[in-house]
Design a protein around this motif. Structure first.
Motif, PDB file in Angstrom:
ATOM      1  N   ARG A  48       0.830  -1.211   0.000  1.00  0.00           N
ATOM      2  CA  ARG A  48       0.000   0.000   0.000  1.00  0.00           C
ATOM      3  C   ARG A  48       0.861   1.257   0.000  1.00  0.00           C
ATOM      4  O   ARG A  48       0.607   2.203  -0.742  1.00  0.00           O
ATOM      5  CB  ARG A  48      -0.915   0.015   1.218  1.00  0.00           C
ATOM      6  CG  ARG A  48      -1.796   1.251   1.285  1.00  0.00           C
ATOM      7  CD  ARG A  48      -2.788   1.161   2.406  1.00  0.00           C
ATOM      8  NE  ARG A  48      -2.166   1.196   3.710  1.00  0.00           N
ATOM      9  CZ  ARG A  48      -1.770   2.311   4.317  1.00  0.00           C
ATOM     10  NH1 ARG A  48      -1.934   3.473   3.748  1.00  0.00           N
ATOM     11  NH2 ARG A  48      -1.211   2.256   5.504  1.00  0.00           N
ATOM     12  N   ARG A  85      -4.910   2.917  -4.246  1.00  0.00           N
ATOM     13  CA  ARG A  85      -5.911   2.849  -5.312  1.00  0.00           C
ATOM     14  C   ARG A  85      -5.866   1.511  -6.031  1.00  0.00           C
ATOM     15  O   ARG A  85      -4.881   0.805  -5.989  1.00  0.00           O
ATOM     16  CB  ARG A  85      -5.636   3.961  -6.324  1.00  0.00           C
ATOM     17  CG  ARG A  85      -5.574   5.323  -5.683  1.00  0.00           C
ATOM     18  CD  ARG A  85      -5.379   6.381  -6.734  1.00  0.00           C
ATOM     19  NE  ARG A  85      -6.358   7.428  -6.561  1.00  0.00           N
ATOM     20  CZ  ARG A  85      -6.913   8.094  -7.558  1.00  0.00           C
ATOM     21  NH1 ARG A  85      -6.602   7.828  -8.801  1.00  0.00           N
ATOM     22  NH2 ARG A  85      -7.812   9.031  -7.323  1.00  0.00           N
ATOM     23  N   PHE A 110      -4.415  -3.674  -3.146  1.00  0.00           N
ATOM     24  CA  PHE A 110      -3.548  -4.313  -2.151  1.00  0.00           C
ATOM     25  C   PHE A 110      -4.328  -5.204  -1.194  1.00  0.00           C
ATOM     26  O   PHE A 110      -3.772  -5.843  -0.341  1.00  0.00           O
ATOM     27  CB  PHE A 110      -2.769  -3.245  -1.371  1.00  0.00           C
ATOM     28  CG  PHE A 110      -3.633  -2.480  -0.412  1.00  0.00           C
ATOM     29  CD1 PHE A 110      -3.722  -2.871   0.903  1.00  0.00           C
ATOM     30  CD2 PHE A 110      -4.378  -1.392  -0.846  1.00  0.00           C
ATOM     31  CE1 PHE A 110      -4.525  -2.198   1.788  1.00  0.00           C
ATOM     32  CE2 PHE A 110      -5.182  -0.710   0.038  1.00  0.00           C
ATOM     33  CZ  PHE A 110      -5.259  -1.117   1.354  1.00  0.00           C
ATOM     34  N   PHE A 161      -9.044   6.697   4.452  1.00  0.00           N
ATOM     35  CA  PHE A 161      -7.780   7.130   3.854  1.00  0.00           C
ATOM     36  C   PHE A 161      -6.873   5.959   3.543  1.00  0.00           C
ATOM     37  O   PHE A 161      -5.899   6.072   2.829  1.00  0.00           O
ATOM     38  CB  PHE A 161      -7.075   8.131   4.772  1.00  0.00           C
ATOM     39  CG  PHE A 161      -7.884   9.376   4.979  1.00  0.00           C
ATOM     40  CD1 PHE A 161      -8.141  10.228   3.915  1.00  0.00           C
ATOM     41  CD2 PHE A 161      -8.442   9.654   6.209  1.00  0.00           C
ATOM     42  CE1 PHE A 161      -8.915  11.354   4.092  1.00  0.00           C
ATOM     43  CE2 PHE A 161      -9.221  10.782   6.395  1.00  0.00           C
ATOM     44  CZ  PHE A 161      -9.458  11.631   5.334  1.00  0.00           C
ATOM     45  N   THR A 162      -7.181   4.811   4.145  1.00  0.00           N
ATOM     46  CA  THR A 162      -6.501   3.580   3.752  1.00  0.00           C
ATOM     47  C   THR A 162      -7.606   2.587   3.410  1.00  0.00           C
ATOM     48  O   THR A 162      -8.781   2.906   3.506  1.00  0.00           O
ATOM     49  CB  THR A 162      -5.643   3.009   4.896  1.00  0.00           C
ATOM     50  OG1 THR A 162      -6.521   2.690   5.977  1.00  0.00           O
ATOM     51  CG2 THR A 162      -4.594   3.980   5.358  1.00  0.00           C
ATOM     52  N   GLY A 163      -7.208   1.397   3.065  1.00  0.00           N
ATOM     53  CA  GLY A 163      -8.212   0.391   2.744  1.00  0.00           C
ATOM     54  C   GLY A 163      -8.648   0.508   1.301  1.00  0.00           C
ATOM     55  O   GLY A 163      -8.174   1.350   0.537  1.00  0.00           O
ATOM     56  N   ALA A 164      -9.592  -0.346   0.962  1.00  0.00           N
ATOM     57  CA  ALA A 164      -9.975  -0.486  -0.442  1.00  0.00           C
ATOM     58  C   ALA A 164     -10.627   0.783  -0.999  1.00  0.00           C
ATOM     59  O   ALA A 164     -10.669   0.989  -2.203  1.00  0.00           O
ATOM     60  CB  ALA A 164     -10.917  -1.664  -0.588  1.00  0.00           C
ATOM     61  N   ALA A 195      -9.814   3.982  -0.320  1.00  0.00           N
ATOM     62  CA  ALA A 195      -8.965   5.136  -0.011  1.00  0.00           C
ATOM     63  C   ALA A 195      -9.077   6.245  -1.053  1.00  0.00           C
ATOM     64  O   ALA A 195      -8.831   7.409  -0.746  1.00  0.00           O
ATOM     65  CB  ALA A 195      -7.516   4.694   0.133  1.00  0.00           C
ATOM     66  N   ALA A 196      -9.450   5.892  -2.266  1.00  0.00           N
ATOM     67  CA  ALA A 196      -9.546   6.910  -3.306  1.00  0.00           C
ATOM     68  C   ALA A 196     -10.583   7.970  -2.931  1.00  0.00           C
ATOM     69  O   ALA A 196     -10.402   9.158  -3.194  1.00  0.00           O
ATOM     70  CB  ALA A 196      -9.917   6.264  -4.634  1.00  0.00           C
ATOM     71  N   ARG A 232     -18.251  -8.330  -0.977  1.00  0.00           N
ATOM     72  CA  ARG A 232     -17.249  -7.292  -1.188  1.00  0.00           C
ATOM     73  C   ARG A 232     -15.851  -7.892  -1.128  1.00  0.00           C
ATOM     74  O   ARG A 232     -15.593  -8.762  -0.310  1.00  0.00           O
ATOM     75  CB  ARG A 232     -17.381  -6.217  -0.105  1.00  0.00           C
ATOM     76  CG  ARG A 232     -18.601  -5.355  -0.311  1.00  0.00           C
ATOM     77  CD  ARG A 232     -18.324  -3.928   0.049  1.00  0.00           C
ATOM     78  NE  ARG A 232     -18.342  -3.700   1.491  1.00  0.00           N
ATOM     79  CZ  ARG A 232     -18.118  -2.523   2.024  1.00  0.00           C
ATOM     80  NH1 ARG A 232     -17.866  -1.484   1.265  1.00  0.00           N
ATOM     81  NH2 ARG A 232     -18.156  -2.364   3.314  1.00  0.00           N
ATOM     82  N   GLY A 233     -14.978  -7.425  -1.989  1.00  0.00           N
ATOM     83  CA  GLY A 233     -13.601  -7.889  -1.977  1.00  0.00           C
ATOM     84  C   GLY A 233     -13.342  -8.982  -2.991  1.00  0.00           C
ATOM     85  O   GLY A 233     -12.206  -9.284  -3.298  1.00  0.00           O
ATOM     86  N   HIS A 262     -17.145   1.068  -6.761  1.00  0.00           N
ATOM     87  CA  HIS A 262     -16.469   0.721  -8.011  1.00  0.00           C
ATOM     88  C   HIS A 262     -15.638  -0.553  -7.936  1.00  0.00           C
ATOM     89  O   HIS A 262     -15.480  -1.238  -8.931  1.00  0.00           O
ATOM     90  CB  HIS A 262     -15.596   1.885  -8.469  1.00  0.00           C
ATOM     91  CG  HIS A 262     -14.523   2.266  -7.488  1.00  0.00           C
ATOM     92  ND1 HIS A 262     -13.379   1.536  -7.354  1.00  0.00           N
ATOM     93  CD2 HIS A 262     -14.444   3.261  -6.598  1.00  0.00           C
ATOM     94  CE1 HIS A 262     -12.628   2.085  -6.417  1.00  0.00           C
ATOM     95  NE2 HIS A 262     -13.253   3.133  -5.940  1.00  0.00           N
ATOM     96  N   ASN A 263     -15.129  -0.873  -6.743  1.00  0.00           N
ATOM     97  CA  ASN A 263     -14.256  -2.040  -6.610  1.00  0.00           C
ATOM     98  C   ASN A 263     -14.929  -3.313  -7.114  1.00  0.00           C
ATOM     99  O   ASN A 263     -14.279  -4.185  -7.665  1.00  0.00           O
ATOM    100  CB  ASN A 263     -13.871  -2.246  -5.144  1.00  0.00           C
ATOM    101  CG  ASN A 263     -13.244  -1.024  -4.557  1.00  0.00           C
ATOM    102  OD1 ASN A 263     -13.837   0.052  -4.609  1.00  0.00           O
ATOM    103  ND2 ASN A 263     -12.056  -1.143  -4.013  1.00  0.00           N
ATOM    104  N   GLU A 322     -11.300   5.616 -10.707  1.00  0.00           N
ATOM    105  CA  GLU A 322     -10.992   4.289 -10.202  1.00  0.00           C
ATOM    106  C   GLU A 322     -11.901   3.237 -10.820  1.00  0.00           C
ATOM    107  O   GLU A 322     -11.520   2.085 -10.964  1.00  0.00           O
ATOM    108  CB  GLU A 322     -11.245   4.258  -8.694  1.00  0.00           C
ATOM    109  CG  GLU A 322     -10.319   5.088  -7.910  1.00  0.00           C
ATOM    110  CD  GLU A 322      -9.056   4.336  -7.633  1.00  0.00           C
ATOM    111  OE1 GLU A 322      -9.100   3.348  -6.910  1.00  0.00           O
ATOM    112  OE2 GLU A 322      -8.037   4.750  -8.176  1.00  0.00           O
TER     113      GLU A 322
END
Lengths: 307, 373
Positions: free
Chosen positions: A121, A127, A231, B35-38, B40-41, B202-203, B228-229, B257
């Motif tokens: 990450r 992203r 990630f 701000f982190t994680g999937a 974060a965008a 999810r994921g 979007h993921n 993204e």
């Protein structure tokens, strides 16, 4: 039930299962040899997805244009660097703890998985990353009712071929070479193998390297198939592959592949014909059922306690 | 001071003086999001918007003579972490207002913490109806609601796409499922029933089995409530299996993204989504848009929503000459605030008075345009 849809779902499941199986090999081999669950293995797979993108870019930079050459280039280097990650993982996180409490390596495994996740990450960003589709197009086979056809994309076919090829090569190595014999001996009895002159440390390293290499193969293929990754993908895929390994009988190589295929097919059929909501519930219920009736998994050998 | 003065007391008073002197110089505002994680965008969008607003306000002399200081709270879009972050923002950083969170599933539990502390809480992005339905007086939002968003999507699918067999998919999250439910409710009002209503995990990246199911049910439109993921791989696999039905989704895919997750503009092409009128095209915000672009950040998605949210907080502090959450909320309920997205006003629940959802369509260049009604 429509035969076309049935065949299509079988193909969907087969592809998903083949990737689970490839990753499950890493869990099963490591468990077989030192009796621990390498929970950082899913993250090794995630690292290989990133490496795929990096080497794809490098291949383009180096002026490699033909698709087979690019594939070989990417597969070779991704495999190499991912295997290195596997080797380092064993060296840094597991070897210093060998022979200690059984719980200690399990905890470092979780720690290592967090380290790998955050290392990717921080260096690559949070992203989603994407790679261009190398191979487009698909084969369309007429199956079932009039006008019905089943389709399989070129990448998906590649996944199945490479997965079974990889499995065949691995089986050959394990059963026909001196390295394989050493691995099997170490697996049976680590102390005795060491007494008989096998460098067991080296063998354990090699097992980690092989497991990581198989995860790398899966990483390359899956990235090509879905075109994007982040990630975070190691976590859920890792859990599924671990489930596959347990289902097939952890410690058994063909068991890993079989477990992967059963898991992939059951997810696909359940989601296709019953309900996607409870797909994972079904998969884990299946696991519990298998474990009740065959505690060592489908192809696993019951553990014999040595006296 | 008479009598004995104990060392401890002196120290205590000194700390008090230092901290209150500190508080006088700045106004602490929390910015919470993933701000982190999937996801974060989206967190980056919230942060960049708020940061730019804070810089602009500070450069113009601050609010009531004080400078704004932002504190980041990373919830990674997880409810548990959101609670921890909320407590941290309130207790450790002593924030006087909060911008955030992004995910409705984070905003809802965190809002209880802010409400208890009497802090003004404005979310620029959480669209689930339950955010404001619980009657928290100090909670507002600067985005629309999913029931408005879902209705807009259902109207479009039935009236414009003329779809007959509609599959509804969600990601089992508060936001995603809420959106899918709202869309389904409107379908019912229009006299239609979906052919499929299911949640994916999810994921995960493989939705081929689901896509084959769409094919077997002859779906001619697919609605997805989620981010979007998962929407990216879903639409890619729909195209790979040759499914002609268009994918329609909500503001969870309003980011470049989405194109990356889909595997390129060719796959994202033709996907529809509901989102507020593009804030980048509103004339009040042009200067800010230029400034952000000059700094190398495309103010897509919720960037300007976040900017506007800080402007609103600043206006409320200015008007009430203080940071009392209840007083600011009272003022906001009664006044309209000019922002980079035009003037904004709120109803009693804290929702925007006017909803401006429109339909967008992704094109083969990886950008989106408003669908001409």
């Amino acid at each position: 039930m429509d035969a076309t849809i049935l065949a299509q779902q079988a193909i969907n499941g087969l592809i998903l299962g083949a990737t689970y199986g490839l990753i499950a090999i890493g869990y099963t081999m490591v468990y077989g040899i030192i009796g621990m669950i390498n929970f950082a293995h899913g993250e090794i797979y995630m690292v290989s997805a990133y490496l795929t993108a990096i080497f794809l870019a490098l291949a383009q930079f180096a002026g490699i244009t033909s698709i087979p050459a690019t594939l070989v280039f990417v597969l070779f280097f991704t495999l190499l660097v991912t295997a290195l990650h596997g080797w380092f993982a064993e060296r840094i996180a597991y070897r210093p703890l060998r022979g200690s409490n059984r719980l200690a390596p399990l905890i470092t495994a979780i720690g290592l998985s967090l380290v790998l996740q955050n290392y990717v990450r921080l260096s690559q960003g949070a992203r989603s990353q994407g790679i261009p589709s190398l191979m487009q197009g698909s084969f369309i086979l007429p199956i079932g009712s009039a006008g019905g056809s089943v389709q399989i994309t070129h990448v998906q076919l590649l996944i199945i071929v490479v997965a079974f090829l990889g499995m065949a090569v691995l089986t050959f190595i394990m059963h026909r070479t001196s390295l394989g014999r050493a691995c099997r001996a170490t697996e049976q009895d680590l102390t005795m193998a060491a007494l008989l002159g096998i460098d067991t440390d080296r063998i354990i390293s090699i097992v980690f390297v092989i497991g990581a290499a198989m995860a790398a193969v899966a990483g390359v293929l899956v990235s090509l198939n879905y075109g994007s990754f982040d990630f975070h993908i190691g976590f859920i895929t890792g859990i599924k592959a671990f489930t596959a390994a347990v289902l097939g009988g952890i410690g058994s190589l063909p068991g890993a592949m079989l477990g992967g295929l059963i898991l992939g097919l059951s997810e696909s059929f359940f989601s296709g014909f019953v309900n996607t909501d409870y797909k994972d519930v079904f998969a884990f219920a299946l696991l519990v059922l298998v474990l009740i009736f065959r505690p060592s998994g489908l192809l696993g050998q019951p553990m014999v306690t040595k006296v | 001071m008479k009598g004995k003065v104990y060392g401890g007391w002196v120290l205590f008073l000194m700390v008090l003086m230092v901290s209150s002197a500190y508080a006088e110089e700045t106004i602490a505002i929390g910015v919470a999001g993933p701000f982190t994680g999937a996801y974060a965008a989206f967190g980056a969008q919230l942060w960049r918007g708020a940061e730019q607003a804070a810089n602009d306000i500070n450069a113009a002399g601050g609010i009531v003579g004080k400078k704004i200081q932002l504190f980041k709270g990373d919830d990674a879009c997880e409810p548990k972490q959101a609670l921890a972050v909320a407590n941290q923002l309130v207790d450790r950083h002593g924030v006087q207002a909060v911008i955030g969170h992004f995910c409705s599933s984070s905003t809802i539990p965190a809002s209880e913490v802010y409400a208890e502390a009497g802090i003004l809480h404005i979310t620029p992005a959480s669209t689930n109806p339950m955010v404001t339905e619980r009657g928290i007086a100090t909670l507002f939002r600067t985005c629309g609601r999913d029931d408005q968003q879902g209705s807009a999507a259902a109207d479009f699918i039935v009236q414009k796409l003329k779809a007959q067999a509609i599959a509804v998919i969600h990601d089992k999250d508060t936001y995603g499922q809420g959106l899918a439910d709202a869309m389904r409710a409107q379908l019912q009002r229009l006299g239609k029933k979906e052919i499929l209503y299911e949640g994916l995990t999810r994921g995960e990246k493989d939705f081929n089995a689901l896509v084959t199911k769409f094919k077997s049910l002859h779906a001619d439109a697919v609605y997805f409530g989620g981010l979007h993921n998962e929407a990216g791989p879903l639409v890619r696999q729909m195209k790979e299996q040759g499914l002609k039905a268009p994918l329609v989704s909500g503001d969870g895919i309003v980011s470049e993204e989405f194109v990356i997750a889909a595997g390129g503009p060719a796959y994202a092409d033709g996907v529809h989504m509901t989102f507020g009128r593009d804030p980048r095209k509103i004339k009040e915000g042009q200067e800010v848009v230029d400034r952000l672009r000059k700094a190398g950040f495309e103010p897509e998605g919720y960037t300007l929503y976040s900017y506007a949210t800080l402007q609103i907080i600043a206006a409320a502090i200015e008007a009430t000459r203080g940071t009392d959450g209840v007083a600011m909320a009272k003022w906001l309920h009664a006044h309209e605030v000019p922002t980079v997205m035009g003037p904004k006003g709120w109803d009693v629940k804290g929702d925007l008075k006017t909803s401006d959802y429109v339909m967008y369509r992704w094109n083969d260049k990886g950008t989106y345009d408003e669908v001409v009604p």
